[in-house]
Motif scaffolding. Structure first.
Motif, PDB file in Angstrom:
ATOM      1  N   ASN A  39     -12.887   6.288  -0.458  1.00  0.00           N
ATOM      2  CA  ASN A  39     -12.312   5.774   0.444  1.00  0.00           C
ATOM      3  C   ASN A  39     -10.844   6.596   0.169  1.00  0.00           C
ATOM      4  N   LEU A  40     -10.100   7.209  -1.292  1.00  0.00           N
ATOM      5  CA  LEU A  40      -9.113   8.058  -1.921  1.00  0.00           C
ATOM      6  C   LEU A  40      -9.283   9.125  -0.956  1.00  0.00           C
ATOM      7  N   ASP A  41     -10.634   9.966  -0.595  1.00  0.00           N
ATOM      8  CA  ASP A  41     -10.649  10.975  -0.113  1.00  0.00           C
ATOM      9  C   ASP A  41     -10.694  11.084   1.163  1.00  0.00           C
ATOM     10  N   GLN A  42     -11.058   9.852   2.170  1.00  0.00           N
ATOM     11  CA  GLN A  42     -11.127   9.872   3.872  1.00  0.00           C
ATOM     12  C   GLN A  42      -9.282   9.333   4.282  1.00  0.00           C
ATOM     13  N   TYR A  52      -2.288   6.305   0.685  1.00  0.00           N
ATOM     14  CA  TYR A  52      -2.611   7.143  -0.443  1.00  0.00           C
ATOM     15  C   TYR A  52      -2.301   7.377  -1.705  1.00  0.00           C
ATOM     16  N   LEU A  53      -0.980   8.012  -1.211  1.00  0.00           N
ATOM     17  CA  LEU A  53       0.170   7.744  -2.653  1.00  0.00           C
ATOM     18  C   LEU A  53       0.253   6.062  -3.165  1.00  0.00           C
ATOM     19  N   VAL A  56      -2.819   5.173  -5.671  1.00  0.00           N
ATOM     20  CA  VAL A  56      -2.781   5.499  -6.514  1.00  0.00           C
ATOM     21  C   VAL A  56      -1.938   5.171  -8.108  1.00  0.00           C
ATOM     22  N   GLU A  57      -1.070   5.348  -7.216  1.00  0.00           N
ATOM     23  CA  GLU A  57       0.346   4.192  -7.769  1.00  0.00           C
ATOM     24  C   GLU A  57      -0.486   3.380  -8.573  1.00  0.00           C
ATOM     25  N   LYS A  58      -0.785   2.728  -7.297  1.00  0.00           N
ATOM     26  CA  LYS A  58      -1.349   1.065  -8.108  1.00  0.00           C
ATOM     27  C   LYS A  58      -2.477   1.290  -9.178  1.00  0.00           C
ATOM     28  N   ILE A  59      -3.014   2.270  -9.278  1.00  0.00           N
ATOM     29  CA  ILE A  59      -4.142   3.081 -10.312  1.00  0.00           C
ATOM     30  C   ILE A  59      -3.622   3.281 -11.515  1.00  0.00           C
ATOM     31  N   ILE A  60      -2.668   3.942 -11.109  1.00  0.00           N
ATOM     32  CA  ILE A  60      -2.193   4.732 -12.708  1.00  0.00           C
ATOM     33  C   ILE A  60      -1.085   3.856 -12.824  1.00  0.00           C
ATOM     34  N   GLY A  76     -10.640  12.104  -8.760  1.00  0.00           N
ATOM     35  CA  GLY A  76     -10.546  13.167  -7.412  1.00  0.00           C
ATOM     36  C   GLY A  76      -8.434  13.619  -7.596  1.00  0.00           C
ATOM     37  N   ILE A  77      -7.675  12.412  -9.014  1.00  0.00           N
ATOM     38  CA  ILE A  77      -6.503  12.271  -8.809  1.00  0.00           C
ATOM     39  C   ILE A  77      -5.800  13.696  -9.298  1.00  0.00           C
TER      40      ILE A  77
END
Length: 247
Positions: A39-42, A52-53, A56-60, A76-77
Motif C-alpha cells: 500500500n505504501l508503494d501504491q 504516504y508521509l 511513514v510518520e506513524k511507522i517511525i 522501502g522507506i
C-alpha cells in the motif's frame, strides 16, 4: 508414577504450543508487513504524497525504535524520510512529551543523528530588484546574503580543509541540497542526485561550478521544480550545519 510421567508431558506440550504460537505470530507479522509495503508503494505510484508521509510518520514516530535498515528493507522507506521522522521522535523524547519511549531505544543517538533536521525556508517574502538581487521585507534582517556561487564555494569546502572551493563532491552537493530542503525524500532523493551527478561527472568525484549548474538545471527540470525557487533555497539555507560527512 502417573503424576510424575504427566508433568514432563505437560511441560513438553506447553513448549510445543509456544513454539507454534511464535511461528504463527511471525507469519502474521510477515503478512502485515507485506500488505503495508504494497500500500505504501501504491501511494507512491499515485503520487499521493500527503497520505504516504502520514503513514511513514506513524511507522517511525512511536514507542518502538525502528532502524533505518529495517525501514528500507521491509518497507522501502528511504533514508531522508527516515531521518526526518526519526528526528521528530527524538524531539518528543527530549522534550519529555514521550520520555518513556527512550527506554525502547536499541542504541544510543549520536550527535550527528540528533542534528538531522529538515530545513524550513524563511517565511519573509522575497522581492527581486532591478539589479537582480533579492531582499527580504523586514528591517530587522540583513538584506545581504550569499549568491549561488559563494554558497557553492562554502559547501565545497565542507569536510575537506584542503579544498579551494572550485569543485564539489556528490556528498557535499547532497549536504547542500538537503539543508536547503531541495532533497526531501519524495520529489528529490539522494538516488536521484546520484544518477544526475554521475551523468555529468563522467567518472570523476568532483564537479566544477559551471558543470554543477548544468547538473542542477537538469535535476530541477526533470523533477518539475521551479529553478528560481531552488536557487533561492540554496542561497538562503546558510552555512553547512555542523555534522560529519559520510565517508
Amino acid at each position: 508414577l502417573n503424576t510424575e510421567s504427566q508433568a514432563p508431558s505437560s511441560t513438553r506440550f506447553s513448549r510445543v504450543d509456544k513454539e507454534e504460537s511464535d511461528i504463527n505470530c511471525n507469519h502474521a507479522q510477515d503478512k502485515i508487513v507485506r500488505n503495508l509495503r504494497y500500500n505504501l508503494d501504491q501511494l507512491k505510484i499515485r503520487s499521493d504524497k500527503e497520505n504516504y508521509l502520514s503513514i511513514v510518520e506513524k511507522i517511525i514516530v512511536g514507542p518502538a525504535t525502528i532502524k533505518a535498515t529495517e525501514a528500507d528493507y521491509l518497507l522501502g522507506i528511504n533514508t531522508d524520510l527516515y531521518n526526518k521522522f526519526r528526528s521528530k521522535r527524538r524531539i518528543l523524547i527530549d522534550t519529555g512529551e514521550k520520555s518513556s519511549w527512550a527506554e525502547n531505544d536499541v542504541h544510543k543517538w549520536t550527535d550527528e543523528e540528533s542534528l538531522v533536521k529538515t530545513v524550513t525556508m524563511p517565511k519573509q517574502r522575497l522581492q527581486r530588484t532591478n539589479e537582480g538581487n533579492y531582499h527580504k521585507h523586514s528591517p530587522e534582517i540583513d538584506n545581504t546574503f550569499p549568491d549561488l556561487r559563494s554558497q557553492f564555494e562554502i559547501f565545497s569546502r565542507w569536510g575537506d580543509s584542503r579544498s579551494d572551493g572550485s569543485q564539489i563532491t556528490l556528498t557535499q552537493s547532497d549536504k547542500w541540497l538537503r539543508q536547503a530542503g531541495v532533497i526531501d525524500g519524495w520529489t528529490v532523493t539522494t538516488t536521484d542526485t546520484a544518477i544526475f551527478f554521475r551523468k555529468f561527472s563522467r567518472g570523476s568525484i568532483w564537479l566544477e561550478y559551471s558543470i554543477w549548474r548544468s547538473f542542477l538545471e537538469e535535476l530541477v527540470t526533470k523533477k518539475g521544480l521551479d529553478m528560481r525557487d531552488v536557487i533561492d533555497r540554496l542561497e538562503l539555507c546558510g552555512k553547512p550545519a555542523v555534522t560529519k560527512p559520510n565517508r
